[in-house]
Design a protein around this motif. Sequence first.
Motif, short mmCIF file in Angstrom:
data_model
loop_
_atom_site.label_atom_id
_atom_site.label_comp_id
_atom_site.label_asym_id
_atom_site.label_seq_id
_atom_site.Cartn_x
_atom_site.Cartn_y
_atom_site.Cartn_z
N LYS A 30 0.57 -1.16 0.18
CA LYS A 30 -0.24 -0.10 -0.06
C LYS A 30 0.99 1.65 -0.02
O LYS A 30 1.81 1.30 1.58
CB LYS A 30 -1.14 -0.11 0.68
CG LYS A 30 -2.34 -1.12 1.38
CD LYS A 30 -3.00 -1.16 2.46
CE LYS A 30 -3.63 -1.73 3.07
NZ LYS A 30 -4.79 -1.87 3.82
N SER A 31 0.53 2.25 -1.33
CA SER A 31 1.22 3.32 -1.28
C SER A 31 -0.33 4.23 -0.18
O SER A 31 -0.63 4.59 0.08
CB SER A 31 1.30 4.20 -2.44
OG SER A 31 1.94 3.50 -3.08
N PHE A 51 -8.36 -5.35 -2.52
CA PHE A 51 -8.43 -6.30 -3.54
C PHE A 51 -7.06 -6.28 -4.73
O PHE A 51 -6.58 -4.92 -4.77
CB PHE A 51 -9.51 -7.09 -3.70
CG PHE A 51 -10.36 -6.24 -4.78
CD1 PHE A 51 -10.20 -6.29 -5.80
CD2 PHE A 51 -11.39 -5.54 -3.95
CE1 PHE A 51 -11.19 -5.68 -6.53
CE2 PHE A 51 -11.99 -4.62 -4.72
CZ PHE A 51 -12.40 -4.43 -6.28
N MET A 52 -7.13 -7.34 -5.17
CA MET A 52 -5.74 -7.34 -6.02
C MET A 52 -6.55 -7.01 -7.45
O MET A 52 -7.75 -8.31 -7.67
CB MET A 52 -4.67 -8.41 -6.32
CG MET A 52 -4.10 -8.06 -7.15
SD MET A 52 -2.88 -9.72 -6.66
CE MET A 52 -2.05 -9.21 -5.40
N SER A 72 -2.64 0.02 -4.81
CA SER A 72 -2.16 -0.55 -3.77
C SER A 72 -3.30 -2.18 -3.27
O SER A 72 -4.45 -2.04 -4.03
CB SER A 72 -2.46 0.50 -2.68
OG SER A 72 -1.94 1.37 -2.66
N TRP A 73 -2.89 -2.76 -2.71
CA TRP A 73 -3.76 -3.86 -2.10
C TRP A 73 -2.39 -5.10 -1.65
O TRP A 73 -1.62 -4.36 -0.90
CB TRP A 73 -3.61 -5.52 -3.35
CG TRP A 73 -2.20 -5.19 -4.44
CD1 TRP A 73 -1.47 -5.27 -4.90
CD2 TRP A 73 -1.55 -6.38 -4.01
NE1 TRP A 73 -0.21 -5.53 -5.02
CE2 TRP A 73 -0.06 -6.29 -4.60
CE3 TRP A 73 -1.02 -7.38 -2.82
CZ2 TRP A 73 0.71 -7.54 -4.08
CZ3 TRP A 73 -0.34 -8.23 -2.22
CH2 TRP A 73 0.80 -8.35 -3.61
N ASN A 98 5.77 0.14 -4.41
CA ASN A 98 6.11 -0.82 -5.87
C ASN A 98 4.51 -1.53 -5.42
O ASN A 98 5.24 -2.72 -4.79
CB ASN A 98 6.78 -1.21 -6.48
CG ASN A 98 6.70 -1.72 -7.38
OD1 ASN A 98 6.18 -1.37 -8.61
ND2 ASN A 98 7.36 -2.68 -7.99
N SER A 99 3.76 -1.57 -6.26
CA SER A 99 2.56 -2.90 -5.88
C SER A 99 2.85 -3.78 -7.75
O SER A 99 2.33 -4.70 -7.64
CB SER A 99 1.23 -2.31 -6.07
OG SER A 99 1.20 -1.96 -6.19
N TYR A 100 3.28 -3.56 -8.56
CA TYR A 100 2.73 -3.55 -9.78
C TYR A 100 4.28 -4.98 -9.57
O TYR A 100 5.35 -4.76 -9.54
CB TYR A 100 3.12 -3.47 -10.85
CG TYR A 100 2.69 -3.46 -12.57
CD1 TYR A 100 2.13 -3.93 -12.70
CD2 TYR A 100 3.68 -3.98 -13.03
CE1 TYR A 100 1.33 -4.00 -13.84
CE2 TYR A 100 3.57 -4.53 -14.06
CZ TYR A 100 2.79 -4.88 -14.99
OH TYR A 100 2.43 -5.59 -15.80
#
Length: 668
Positions: A116-117, A159-160, A216-217, A124-126
């Motif tokens: 989560k940002s 959620f993703m 974010s997830w 980074n979530s990717y």
Amino acid sequence: MESRSFRISVIFLCLVGVVPIGRAHGGTYVIGGKALPWKEAVWDEADPDAAVGVIEFERRPGWILPVEIDTAENIASKIFERGGGVSVPNVPLSREEKDALVGIVNGDPAVAFERKSTPAKKVNSYGILLDIDLGARLGVDRIRFFPRMSEKYPYSEYFMRAYELYLNDGLELTEEGNPIYHLAVREEKNTEPVVDVRFPLQYVRYIRIKSITEASWEIDEVQVFGAGFVPTATYISKVFDLGDAAIFGRIWWHQKKVGTPSKSKVIVRTRTGTDDTPLVYYRKLAWGEEVEVSKEEYYRLDPDEQGEIRYFAKDGSEVSKKVYYSLPPEERGEVKYYRTGGEVPFDREGLPITKAMYDTLSLKGRIELDRENWSSWSSPYDYREGGVFIVSPCPRRYFQFRIDFESRDLDAAGMVDSIAFQFFVPPIARRIVAEISPRKVVAGEPTRFTYAVRPTIREGVDTGFDRLEILTPVKVDTVEVVRIDGDEVKFEVVEVDHDHFTVGFPKVTSDRLVEVVFRCEVLRYGTTFLARAFDSAAEEVKQPVVAGDATSEIDTDDISVHTALGGALIRKLEVRPDPFIPGSADATRISWDLLQLTRPVPFYVDIYDISGRLVRRFQGRGKSGTYFKEWDGRCGGKLVPPGVYIVRVRVETDSGREEKFRTLTLVY
């Protein structure tokens, strides 16, 4: 080492019936069924090559079998129990993040793995990879994952939103042992907080979830569901302390199959040892710590692990290397070698490290199999009514068995109700070494062999022997003489069969040389003449010999013989009776020897009439040995006409084909 051995000895005294057999005492140890419960006899040390953690103890009381997955059970909840784990391989994680990974499979609703940002920190979530090792190959058909969604932790919006799901069956690996993943699902526009992916039931061990979103997830929980039996599972027994070096008799067990019998296996193996643990535990040396090692070990060390070499005079005083070599040889004392890095299998007092010690170490080293004091696992035993003889080395004081369950179908499995093994103490001898001469022979020609045996017998303790059973590649021709300490003695040939003979002689109760001279043929290179010694008063107690130096008169130190490589593969093709009168005898026998074959190859026995028409064919596979087929004179159920027929035996190998012919006359 009171611990393990003492506990097992107590159980042993309670459960084993001991029966006198001659001077030896025999016992049978039973595990499972209504005897010692399987759980109480399971090993509490980790074997590096066993698939543990997937044995079912409770489903059928008294039985063990591979775990069958309950379709309602979350398989992921027992990942760590099976030796699996969770990781993120492509970004470094903090300690808190690593702890959070554990939380996504343990059912804790308060812990989630987050990407989560915040306004103050960009995360980074990717492209984040979440890898899950289930710890075993399991039948899987459904995977779910979701964020925290409770009243206390209302984070359902995290959620993703885009992901890829990859699977691996646990068999397709790189050379380095890493799973090769295959894409199962790609979802670029997910709108559901609870991701619920279903697919056909299949074997899965490794799961990879890949984020393909920059939003974010978090993941609170990953759940995995499936069905069927696990394809591999291993039960390893505790180490049984038999109190003294023992000879082993038979091992037998009761098994059943679920599903298609041909699609599952129950594999039983044994191993034996001279100390109470098959494992060696190592500790890492602390910084600056120095331990003494042998000269041989010192020079096998890596240079950065070689410590100092210290020199001592005869009076014990330490001197320099220069002074040491200036002293007369008779005034020189010890030279001591030290290592300063790496791992050692003993503590600071020089005592071997036990499992209990190992568990308390702050600097743990590797765990290895003790190949010096323990045998390797035996080859699998055949499942036979009445059991089979244990082939692990003896006499040995310590014994262990393992049961491997294997399946090629999710609906198939083997199960074992109980297992039992026999042992006899004291042994016939502490050790029996044997060697044979000559070492080199001509394949297929009768050869005069001398088989020398020398026991090491503890007088008044070990039982001694008056029989020797020698295994032979074909039926022995003659037994010519038996000598004890060089003197010929009266002997009897007790038994002769196609693959062994037994000779009796005056009882040997001390360290005396026994020599048996016999004639026999050898059919292939590397034939080993195994033998077992026993007392005629206790014929079921047989102790195998080991190759070694039995006498200075024979320099082989081995019980195997070699033949010249090459030459004929088929020998002694015979047809009897010939002429053959159908009706006067049931059949005519076609027999032949195969030579120089170490593995089974195809063979064919063809019978032709005089015009070259094939009237009968037999076929099979075989390695070196004697074979036969019987023909009743019929083709398609009807008697063939009288006359001359040609018999051809053909064998095919990687190097080509060989065939031999004989004629056969049928008369009426």
